[in-house]
Design a protein around this motif. Structure first.
Motif, PDB file in Angstrom:
ATOM      1  N   ALA A 356       0.383  43.751  -5.911  1.00 53.23           N
ATOM      2  CA  ALA A 356       1.189  42.753  -5.275  1.00 53.23           C
ATOM      3  C   ALA A 356       0.505  41.903  -4.280  1.00 53.23           C
ATOM      4  CB  ALA A 356       2.874  42.826  -4.911  1.00 53.23           C
ATOM      5  N   GLU A 357      -0.128  40.699  -4.798  1.00 52.17           N
ATOM      6  CA  GLU A 357      -0.835  40.218  -3.499  1.00 52.17           C
ATOM      7  C   GLU A 357      -0.928  38.718  -4.066  1.00 52.17           C
ATOM      8  OE1 GLU A 357      -4.396  42.512  -4.484  1.00 52.17           O
ATOM      9  OE2 GLU A 357      -4.797  41.643  -6.314  1.00 52.17           O
ATOM     10  N   PRO A 358      -1.485  37.597  -3.034  1.00 55.08           N
ATOM     11  CA  PRO A 358      -1.720  36.216  -3.347  1.00 55.08           C
ATOM     12  C   PRO A 358      -2.894  36.334  -4.595  1.00 55.08           C
ATOM     13  CG  PRO A 358      -1.741  36.899  -1.111  1.00 55.08           C
ATOM     14  CD  PRO A 358      -1.686  38.312  -1.669  1.00 55.08           C
ATOM     15  N   ARG A 359      -2.840  35.286  -5.493  1.00 48.55           N
ATOM     16  CA  ARG A 359      -3.759  35.040  -6.196  1.00 48.55           C
ATOM     17  C   ARG A 359      -4.856  34.138  -5.875  1.00 48.55           C
ATOM     18  NH1 ARG A 359      -1.846  32.671 -11.709  1.00 48.55           N
ATOM     19  NH2 ARG A 359      -0.908  30.937 -10.424  1.00 48.55           N
ATOM     20  N   GLY A 360      -6.021  34.228  -6.266  1.00 48.46           N
ATOM     21  CA  GLY A 360      -7.086  33.367  -5.751  1.00 48.46           C
ATOM     22  C   GLY A 360      -7.169  31.972  -6.050  1.00 48.46           C
ATOM     23  N   GLU A 361      -6.429  31.432  -7.014  1.00 46.14           N
ATOM     24  CA  GLU A 361      -6.271  30.013  -7.279  1.00 46.14           C
ATOM     25  C   GLU A 361      -4.962  29.591  -6.607  1.00 46.14           C
ATOM     26  OE1 GLU A 361      -4.958  32.517 -11.049  1.00 46.14           O
ATOM     27  OE2 GLU A 361      -6.261  32.623  -9.303  1.00 46.14           O
ATOM     28  N   GLY A 362      -4.179  30.541  -5.775  1.00 46.24           N
ATOM     29  CA  GLY A 362      -2.809  30.013  -5.139  1.00 46.24           C
ATOM     30  C   GLY A 362      -1.691  30.832  -5.808  1.00 46.24           C
ATOM     31  N   GLY A 363      -0.602  31.109  -5.151  1.00 45.22           N
ATOM     32  CA  GLY A 363       0.480  31.688  -5.570  1.00 45.22           C
ATOM     33  C   GLY A 363       0.423  33.083  -5.754  1.00 45.22           C
ATOM     34  N   PHE A 364       1.307  33.794  -5.975  1.00 39.08           N
ATOM     35  CA  PHE A 364       1.428  35.288  -5.891  1.00 39.08           C
ATOM     36  C   PHE A 364       1.408  35.842  -7.409  1.00 39.08           C
ATOM     37  CE2 PHE A 364       3.229  39.141  -4.432  1.00 39.08           C
ATOM     38  CZ  PHE A 364       2.633  39.354  -3.259  1.00 39.08           C
ATOM     39  N   THR A 365       0.996  37.070  -7.431  1.00 42.28           N
ATOM     40  CA  THR A 365       1.001  38.041  -8.644  1.00 42.28           C
ATOM     41  C   THR A 365       1.459  39.520  -8.429  1.00 42.28           C
ATOM     42  OG1 THR A 365      -0.328  38.744 -10.653  1.00 42.28           O
ATOM     43  CG2 THR A 365      -1.197  38.819  -8.464  1.00 42.28           C
ATOM     44  N   VAL A 366       2.238  39.673  -9.151  1.00 42.87           N
ATOM     45  CA  VAL A 366       2.987  41.167  -9.407  1.00 42.87           C
ATOM     46  C   VAL A 366       2.549  41.798 -10.727  1.00 42.87           C
ATOM     47  CG1 VAL A 366       4.826  42.655  -9.309  1.00 42.87           C
ATOM     48  CG2 VAL A 366       4.700  40.773  -7.840  1.00 42.87           C
ATOM     49  N   GLN A 367       1.705  42.781 -10.609  1.00 40.40           N
ATOM     50  CA  GLN A 367       1.208  43.594 -11.563  1.00 40.40           C
ATOM     51  C   GLN A 367       1.662  45.156 -11.679  1.00 40.40           C
ATOM     52  OE1 GLN A 367      -2.998  42.677 -12.794  1.00 40.40           O
ATOM     53  NE2 GLN A 367      -2.885  40.763 -11.417  1.00 40.40           N
ATOM     54  N   ALA A 368       1.984  45.499 -12.747  1.00 37.57           N
ATOM     55  CA  ALA A 368       2.477  46.797 -12.774  1.00 37.57           C
ATOM     56  C   ALA A 368       1.976  47.709 -14.286  1.00 37.57           C
ATOM     57  CB  ALA A 368       4.015  47.114 -12.651  1.00 37.57           C
ATOM     58  N   GLU A 369       1.983  48.541 -14.095  1.00 35.03           N
ATOM     59  CA  GLU A 369       1.407  49.530 -15.218  1.00 35.03           C
ATOM     60  C   GLU A 369       2.444  50.902 -15.231  1.00 35.03           C
ATOM     61  OE1 GLU A 369      -2.465  51.662 -17.223  1.00 35.03           O
ATOM     62  OE2 GLU A 369      -2.755  49.515 -16.746  1.00 35.03           O
ATOM     63  N   LEU A 370       3.205  51.140 -16.231  1.00 34.40           N
ATOM     64  CA  LEU A 370       3.937  52.160 -16.483  1.00 34.40           C
ATOM     65  C   LEU A 370       3.676  52.967 -17.397  1.00 34.40           C
ATOM     66  CD1 LEU A 370       7.410  50.298 -15.859  1.00 34.40           C
ATOM     67  CD2 LEU A 370       5.829  51.421 -13.902  1.00 34.40           C
TER      68      LEU A 370
END
Length: 376
Positions: A356-370
């Motif tokens: 869960a971190e800011p994106r390089g191009e702006g905005g935020f990303t949440v990535q999960a792998e279950l």
């Protein structure tokens, strides 16, 4: 690991007992006078086979009962007057496994077969002596004792299993009562107050619009927070009151979740990739909560216009990605709130990974792998 170690230890004990019984039978057979010297090897083989067969008495009690019984009859017929120790062990094991009728039938057949085997000896001996020899090989009292011991232990194990099930049911019942108690407390203490806040905010916004006044941003935030709190509290109460009959929210509810996000003005999209397949219930619930919390954070904090939700069904994992075009940048370190911490705890508990971190191009990303295992 503990189960494997216990299995190895049990197997070692079974073989140790079998080898000891076989050795005892062989020593006894060698120390006693017997006839038909040309059949000595057969008699010794039957003594050893009857004892070693006990190594499988837990896995296959009925076949072991038959093998040991045939061995006893066989070495008795070739002149070995040796007690039927292996058969008594087999009777005990079969009774413990719950094969009562088969064990009783086998014991009766053995009591009838031993005198016939004694009469089949190559040399002529009186009938009375043959019967006495057969009784010595398998004393009825020892036979009854072995069966009774096996049955007593079987019943004791059944009572222990029943007591364990009763404890588990009692614990589940207490947990259900505590869950319902918490639900009642939340309903009584929070629902009314949140409803008042929500209604008052709605009325204030309505009056401001009616008078043509500009609605303060704080008031709009209060109204939206009241709506969200009402939804969250309702979902929490439903989860607490859930008795297992109604399924909790999961992946199949994501379209509704994304549609609610659109109703707030956010241009949200949902993309499903990969071949859909069933996933464990815990993964199903966690995936929904991750998307729900991500969209909630976007609506509250991101000042975003668009958001995308991607669900990727992989053979051994479920991948989740939620992106937005909000104000977050790599230069601004995100402050981990309760929602993000809760997501991380859920994912970690399932053995998954979360970014869960800011994106390089702006905005935020949440990535999960279950992880879901190789097959689902």
């Amino acid at each position: 690991m503990n189960t494997g170690r216990a299995s190895v230890q049990a197997g070692f004990r079974n073989w140790a007992i079998a080898v000891c019984v076989a050795a005892t039978l062989l020593v006894t057979g060698m120390s006693r006078n017997h006839s038909a010297m040309d059949l000595d090897l057969l008699g010794y083989a039957l003594l050893a086979a009857g004892g070693l067969a006990l190594a499988a008495r837990r896995r296959a009690p009925v076949p072991v009962l038959a093998v040991t019984g045939l061995c006893v009859v066989g070495y008795q017929a070739v002149g070995f007057d040796v007690p039927a120790v292996a058969f008594l062990f087999a009777v005990y094991a079969a009774m413990r496994a719950g094969h009562r009728i088969i064990t009783v039938v086998a014991a009766v057949m053995m009591l009838a077969a031993l005198p016939l085997a004694a009469l089949a000896l190559p040399q002529d001996i009186p009938v009375g002596e043959a019967l006495a020899q057969a009784r010595g090989v398998l004393e009825l009292a020892w036979l009854v004792a072995a069966g009774a011991a096996g049955e007593a232990l079987r019943q004791a194990e059944q009572r222990a299993d029943e007591a364990e099930r009763t404890r588990e049911e009692t614990a589940r019942h207490r947990a259900d009562e505590e869950r319902l108690h918490i639900a009642r407390e939340l309903h009584d203490s929070l629902t009314h107050q949140i409803s008042i806040i929500k209604v008052q905010a709605e009325v204030a916004v309505h009056l401001a619009h009616k008078r043509g006044e500009q609605v303060p941003e704080a008031l709009l935030a209060i109204r939206e927070a009241g709506r969200e709190a009402t939804r969250e509290l309702r979902a929490t109460l439903e989860a607490l009151r859930d008795d297992g009959k109604s399924p909790p929210h999961g992946l199949r509810h994501l379209p509704e979740l994304v549609e609610r996000a659109r109703m707030t003005g956010l241009d949200a999209t949902l993309t499903i990739e990969g071949q859909r397949h069933d996933v464990p219930a815990a993964v199903d619930r966690t995936a929904y909560r991750i998307v729900q919390e991500s969209l909630t954070n976007i609506a509250r904090h991101a000042a975003a216009a668009t958001a995308s939700v991607r669900i990727d069904y992989r053979p051994d994992a479920l991948a989740i990605r939620v992106d937005d075009d909000g104000k977050a940048t790599p230069a601004t370190a995100p402050m981990p709130g309760v929602g993000l911490l809760g997501m991380r705890e859920r994912v970690t508990a399932l053995g998954g990974r979360l970014r869960a971190e800011p994106r390089g191009e702006g905005g935020f990303t949440v990535q999960a792998e279950l992880p879901v295992g190789p097959t689902s």
